[in-house]
Motif scaffolding. Structure first.
Motif, PDB file in Angstrom:
ATOM      1  N   LEU A  46      -7.966  11.972  -4.616  1.00  0.00           N
ATOM      2  CA  LEU A  46      -9.293  11.367  -4.475  1.00  0.00           C
ATOM      3  C   LEU A  46      -9.245   9.857  -4.736  1.00  0.00           C
ATOM      4  CD1 LEU A  46     -11.553  14.035  -6.226  1.00  0.00           C
ATOM      5  CD2 LEU A  46     -11.517  13.456  -3.785  1.00  0.00           C
ATOM      6  N   GLY A  47      -8.489   9.440  -5.748  1.00  0.00           N
ATOM      7  CA  GLY A  47      -8.384   8.018  -6.038  1.00  0.00           C
ATOM      8  C   GLY A  47      -7.687   7.254  -4.926  1.00  0.00           C
ATOM      9  N   TYR A  48      -6.653   7.857  -4.359  1.00  0.00           N
ATOM     10  CA  TYR A  48      -5.949   7.234  -3.232  1.00  0.00           C
ATOM     11  C   TYR A  48      -6.892   7.095  -2.041  1.00  0.00           C
ATOM     12  CZ  TYR A  48      -2.155   6.361   0.110  1.00  0.00           C
ATOM     13  OH  TYR A  48      -1.328   5.811   1.063  1.00  0.00           O
ATOM     14  N   ALA A  49      -7.666   8.153  -1.779  1.00  0.00           N
ATOM     15  CA  ALA A  49      -8.636   8.090  -0.686  1.00  0.00           C
ATOM     16  C   ALA A  49      -9.690   7.017  -0.954  1.00  0.00           C
ATOM     17  CB  ALA A  49      -9.303   9.451  -0.501  1.00  0.00           C
ATOM     18  N   GLY A  50     -10.104   6.892  -2.211  1.00  0.00           N
ATOM     19  CA  GLY A  50     -11.067   5.859  -2.556  1.00  0.00           C
ATOM     20  C   GLY A  50     -10.535   4.465  -2.281  1.00  0.00           C
ATOM     21  N   ASP A  51      -9.255   4.236  -2.588  1.00  0.00           N
ATOM     22  CA  ASP A  51      -8.669   2.934  -2.285  1.00  0.00           C
ATOM     23  C   ASP A  51      -8.616   2.702  -0.780  1.00  0.00           C
ATOM     24  OD1 ASP A  51      -7.121   0.471  -3.049  1.00  0.00           O
ATOM     25  OD2 ASP A  51      -5.602   1.486  -1.836  1.00  0.00           O
ATOM     26  N   LEU A  52      -8.272   3.734  -0.024  1.00  0.00           N
ATOM     27  CA  LEU A  52      -8.239   3.592   1.440  1.00  0.00           C
ATOM     28  C   LEU A  52      -9.608   3.217   1.992  1.00  0.00           C
ATOM     29  CD1 LEU A  52      -6.038   6.580   2.714  1.00  0.00           C
ATOM     30  CD2 LEU A  52      -5.445   4.153   2.694  1.00  0.00           C
ATOM     31  N   LEU A  53     -10.642   3.807   1.425  1.00  0.00           N
ATOM     32  CA  LEU A  53     -11.992   3.598   1.962  1.00  0.00           C
ATOM     33  C   LEU A  53     -12.615   2.280   1.521  1.00  0.00           C
ATOM     34  CD1 LEU A  53     -13.437   7.198   1.497  1.00  0.00           C
ATOM     35  CD2 LEU A  53     -12.857   6.093   3.664  1.00  0.00           C
ATOM     36  N   THR A  54     -12.338   1.855   0.287  1.00  0.00           N
ATOM     37  CA  THR A  54     -13.064   0.704  -0.254  1.00  0.00           C
ATOM     38  C   THR A  54     -12.194  -0.492  -0.605  1.00  0.00           C
ATOM     39  OG1 THR A  54     -12.912   1.432  -2.568  1.00  0.00           O
ATOM     40  CG2 THR A  54     -14.727   2.319  -1.252  1.00  0.00           C
ATOM     41  N   GLY A  55     -10.920  -0.265  -0.937  1.00  0.00           N
ATOM     42  CA  GLY A  55     -10.117  -1.364  -1.437  1.00  0.00           C
ATOM     43  C   GLY A  55     -10.639  -1.856  -2.779  1.00  0.00           C
ATOM     44  N   ASP A  56     -10.237  -3.058  -3.150  1.00  0.00           N
ATOM     45  CA  ASP A  56     -10.676  -3.633  -4.424  1.00  0.00           C
ATOM     46  C   ASP A  56     -12.024  -4.321  -4.254  1.00  0.00           C
ATOM     47  OD1 ASP A  56      -8.282  -2.829  -5.501  1.00  0.00           O
ATOM     48  OD2 ASP A  56      -7.311  -4.781  -5.272  1.00  0.00           O
TER      49      ASP A  56
END
Length: 321
Positions: free
Chosen positions: A16-26
């Motif tokens: 889920l965290g990896y997907a969150g980075d893919l979707l939003t970045g920093d």
């Protein structure tokens, strides 16, 4: 069993965290790593002396404090599955930087494609610490590809490795050490002694992630033999024990030539050429490097999560025997 549950919890949170980075970045504001950096800067102002001992104390206070907070949060949530998954997801998202890495690299590449070298120079400091005014277009493109390679290990793979080993404290500890190295670990007159401990800690923690990054670059790149050869022959001559192996493997996988002369903070360094048989970097290679970085990150996520689950299953079988 608790061990299996914790492994599954970590796996779900990491994905889920990896997907969150893919979707939003920093985020541009309010990033937890930026907050850590501000605290570390404040601690540095209180502790700084031109001494290794003071630097070691700074590293212990900042990295150790971050790990202690993460461990406390983990203990509070470990018996509540939803909360534990959410904590792991949040920590994974916070420490990963693969999407922002690709975004910044592509922004520099777009400026170079448009022929706007000044815009590319202005954007380069968002990605790396090179002196942009000392670089022409091809030099900027090479700097970007080298940065993408190194930061694939630092901002993605290394964090996933330590997350699989140590859960949330492992994720946070790795990113804390990496951030401290970026802040005080360079060889400037101010930090040559004070930053020694942070630099060495980052070298130690970055070792496994760098080797995994290099192996995955060979697996996912266009020239596995070239990647392995460059990593084996050229990486040992690089001054960094971790950046060298990653940059050499990316160079071989992409079929390009990296390394050579560069400038940091007005200081000129002549680094070894990596994959000397390759061609000079072109602007189009920035996109190729970003895509390779994405593939390496996805493979690292799959591999580290699978390893965590397999280790848990092996321990369960051993306990039942």
């Amino acid at each position: 069993m608790p061990g299996t549950r914790h492994a599954l919890t970590y796996a779900c949170g990491a994905v889920l965290g990896y997907a969150g980075d893919l979707l939003t970045g920093d985020p541009r504001k309010g990033h937890p790593v930026a907050a850590f950096g501000r605290v570390a800067g404040a601690v540095e102002r209180r502790l700084w002396r031109d001494e290794r001992g003071r630097g070691a104390l700074h590293t212990l206070a900042c990295a150790g404090g971050a790990v202690a907070l993460a461990a406390g949060a983990h203990r509070l949530t470990r018996d509540r599955v939803t909360a534990s998954v959410a904590l792991t997801a949040a920590a994974t998202w916070a420490v990963l930087g693969g999407t922002s890495l690709g975004r910044e690299a592509r922004a520099v590449g777009a400026a170079l494609e448009a022929g706007d070298v000044e815009a590319a120079r202005a954007r380069l400091p968002h990605l790396c610490g090179r002196d942009p005014q000392a670089l022409d277009g091809p030099g900027i493109a090479r700097a970007v590809v080298e940065s993408v390679a190194e930061n694939t290990s630092d901002a993605v793979v290394g964090a996933l490795v330590w997350g699989a080993v140590g859960g949330v404290p492992g994720l946070v500890g790795f990113r804390a050490a990496n951030t401290l190295d970026a802040m005080v670990g360079h060889r400037s007159p101010r930090y040559r002694r004070f930053g020694w401990a942070s630099a060495r800690l980052d070298d130690v923690l970055g070792f496994p992630g760098a080797r995994l990054t290099a192996a995955l670059a060979a697996l996912a790149g266009g020239d596995p033999h070239g990647a392995r050869r460059a990593g084996r022959e050229d990486a040992p001559r690089h001054p960094s024990p971790n950046a060298g192996v990653v940059e050499a493997s990316f160079a071989g996988a992409l079929g390009v030539r990296l390394g050579g002369r560069l400038s940091y903070g007005g200081r000129i360094e002549d680094r070894p050429v990596l994959n000397a048989a390759g061609r000079a970097v072109e602007v189009a290679d920035i996109e190729r490097a970003v895509r390779l970085s994405r593939r390496v990150g996805a493979l690292a996520l799959s591999g580290t999560v699978a390893a965590r689950l397999a280790w848990s299953a092996a321990r369960r079988r051993k306990g039942a025997a």
